[in-house]
Design a protein around this motif. Structure first.
Motif, PDB file in Angstrom:
ATOM      1  N   SER A  70     -11.996  19.215 -52.170  1.00 31.71           N
ATOM      2  CA  SER A  70     -11.298  18.033 -52.670  1.00 31.71           C
ATOM      3  C   SER A  70     -10.648  18.346 -54.008  1.00 31.71           C
ATOM      4  CB  SER A  70     -12.245  16.839 -52.785  1.00 31.71           C
ATOM      5  OG  SER A  70     -13.488  17.219 -53.273  1.00 31.71           O
ATOM      6  N   ALA A  71      -9.446  17.826 -54.168  1.00 27.83           N
ATOM      7  CA  ALA A  71      -8.650  18.116 -55.362  1.00 27.83           C
ATOM      8  C   ALA A  71      -8.642  16.916 -56.290  1.00 27.83           C
ATOM      9  CB  ALA A  71      -7.222  18.482 -54.959  1.00 27.83           C
ATOM     10  N   GLY A  72      -8.484  17.198 -57.560  1.00 29.64           N
ATOM     11  CA  GLY A  72      -8.286  16.161 -58.556  1.00 29.64           C
ATOM     12  C   GLY A  72      -6.870  16.284 -59.086  1.00 29.64           C
ATOM     13  N   SER A  73      -6.405  15.238 -59.760  1.00 29.22           N
ATOM     14  CA  SER A  73      -5.058  15.315 -60.319  1.00 29.22           C
ATOM     15  C   SER A  73      -4.923  14.341 -61.481  1.00 29.22           C
ATOM     16  CB  SER A  73      -4.002  15.000 -59.259  1.00 29.22           C
ATOM     17  OG  SER A  73      -3.995  13.623 -58.944  1.00 29.22           O
ATOM     18  N   THR A  74      -3.866  14.555 -62.244  1.00 34.62           N
ATOM     19  CA  THR A  74      -3.524  13.592 -63.274  1.00 34.62           C
ATOM     20  C   THR A  74      -3.027  12.335 -62.563  1.00 34.62           C
ATOM     21  OG1 THR A  74      -1.313  14.558 -63.458  1.00 34.62           O
ATOM     22  CG2 THR A  74      -2.993  15.368 -65.001  1.00 34.62           C
ATOM     23  N   MET A  76       6.717  10.635 -55.566  1.00 40.31           N
ATOM     24  CA  MET A  76       5.338  10.171 -55.355  1.00 40.31           C
ATOM     25  C   MET A  76       4.952  10.301 -53.878  1.00 40.31           C
ATOM     26  SD  MET A  76       3.998   9.103 -58.289  1.00 40.31           S
ATOM     27  CE  MET A  76       2.669   8.054 -57.800  1.00 40.31           C
ATOM     28  N   THR A  77       5.861   9.954 -52.993  1.00 46.56           N
ATOM     29  CA  THR A  77       5.603  10.067 -51.549  1.00 46.56           C
ATOM     30  C   THR A  77       5.438  11.535 -51.155  1.00 46.56           C
ATOM     31  OG1 THR A  77       6.839   8.042 -51.116  1.00 46.56           O
ATOM     32  CG2 THR A  77       6.508   9.535 -49.248  1.00 46.56           C
ATOM     33  N   ALA A  78       6.329  12.392 -51.653  1.00 50.17           N
ATOM     34  CA  ALA A  78       6.230  13.829 -51.354  1.00 50.17           C
ATOM     35  C   ALA A  78       4.914  14.396 -51.888  1.00 50.17           C
ATOM     36  CB  ALA A  78       7.419  14.567 -51.958  1.00 50.17           C
ATOM     37  N   GLU A  79       4.522  13.981 -53.075  1.00 58.23           N
ATOM     38  CA  GLU A  79       3.272  14.436 -53.675  1.00 58.23           C
ATOM     39  C   GLU A  79       2.071  14.032 -52.817  1.00 58.23           C
ATOM     40  OE1 GLU A  79       2.203  14.339 -58.100  1.00 58.23           O
ATOM     41  OE2 GLU A  79       1.439  12.426 -57.340  1.00 58.23           O
ATOM     42  N   GLN A  80       2.019  12.778 -52.391  1.00 50.91           N
ATOM     43  CA  GLN A  80       0.914  12.311 -51.549  1.00 50.91           C
ATOM     44  C   GLN A  80       0.868  13.078 -50.236  1.00 50.91           C
ATOM     45  OE1 GLN A  80       1.763   8.143 -51.297  1.00 50.91           O
ATOM     46  NE2 GLN A  80       0.855   7.689 -53.300  1.00 50.91           N
ATOM     47  N   ASN A  81       2.027  13.294 -49.621  1.00 50.69           N
ATOM     48  CA  ASN A  81       2.076  14.046 -48.358  1.00 50.69           C
ATOM     49  C   ASN A  81       1.601  15.483 -48.553  1.00 50.69           C
ATOM     50  OD1 ASN A  81       3.056  11.831 -46.956  1.00 50.69           O
ATOM     51  ND2 ASN A  81       5.195  12.445 -47.171  1.00 50.69           N
ATOM     52  N   PHE A  82       2.078  16.123 -49.623  1.00 49.78           N
ATOM     53  CA  PHE A  82       1.697  17.510 -49.893  1.00 49.78           C
ATOM     54  C   PHE A  82       0.193  17.635 -50.110  1.00 49.78           C
ATOM     55  CE2 PHE A  82       0.650  20.621 -53.233  1.00 49.78           C
ATOM     56  CZ  PHE A  82       0.847  21.775 -52.499  1.00 49.78           C
ATOM     57  N   LEU A  83      -0.373  16.797 -50.968  1.00 51.70           N
ATOM     58  CA  LEU A  83      -1.812  16.886 -51.271  1.00 51.70           C
ATOM     59  C   LEU A  83      -2.652  16.588 -50.032  1.00 51.70           C
ATOM     60  CD1 LEU A  83      -1.924  15.342 -54.843  1.00 51.70           C
ATOM     61  CD2 LEU A  83      -2.121  17.759 -54.206  1.00 51.70           C
ATOM     62  N   SER A  84      -2.180  15.675 -49.201  1.00 53.57           N
ATOM     63  CA  SER A  84      -2.888  15.377 -47.958  1.00 53.57           C
ATOM     64  C   SER A  84      -2.873  16.595 -47.026  1.00 53.57           C
ATOM     65  CB  SER A  84      -2.237  14.183 -47.269  1.00 53.57           C
ATOM     66  OG  SER A  84      -2.808  13.960 -46.006  1.00 53.57           O
TER      67      SER A  84
END
Length: 136
Positions: free
Chosen positions: A77-81, A90-98
């Motif tokens: 599991s990852a953490g982030s700022t 924001m959408t691209a970030e959520q998709n990438f982290l998922s």
């Protein structure tokens, strides 16, 4: 008898040298990759240390642990700022982290890295020079 012993040692030495390379994978530590499929206004990066990964996911910085076993990649599991940004980023970030959290395998290519998820989705990265640590 001495010739047989020397010959046997040479054969065993050659077998030992070749078999030690079987099953080893290239280390990802110290390398930085940039996601190929991304928007024009943001850049998603992936960096590897010994057993940690980190990067910039379009709006925020993220970090986590990873393990390699052959060509298998397990991302913890990852953490982030927690900054806000443009909706597209924001959408691209959520998709990438998922997708990164669902990583199953990886392949180092001549120009980068391909991570495949449990669902067969591919994250393609281009290798870039890792940033140098700041010197005092």
């Amino acid at each position: 008898m001495k010739k047989i012993f020397v010959g046997l040692m040479l054969v065993l030495g050659m077998i030992g040298c070749t078999s030690s390379k079987v099953g080893k994978t290239e280390s990802l530590a110290g390398k930085q990759y940039v996601l190929v499929q991304q928007g024009k206004d943001y850049q998603i990066t992936l960096n590897f240390a010994e057993d940690n990964l980190f990067g910039f996911s379009g709006v925020n910085h993220y970090f986590g642990k990873y393990q390699l076993d052959g060509n298998k990649l397990v991302v913890g599991s990852a953490g982030s700022t927690m900054m806000a940004g443009p909706q597209e980023a924001m959408t691209a970030e959520q998709n990438f982290l998922s997708q990164l959290g669902k990583a199953k395998t990886y392949e180092v290519t001549e120009t980068g890295l391909i991570i495949t998820t449990e669902a067969g989705e591919k994250l393609e990265f281009k290798l870039v020079e890792a940033p140098k640590p700041a010197q005092k």
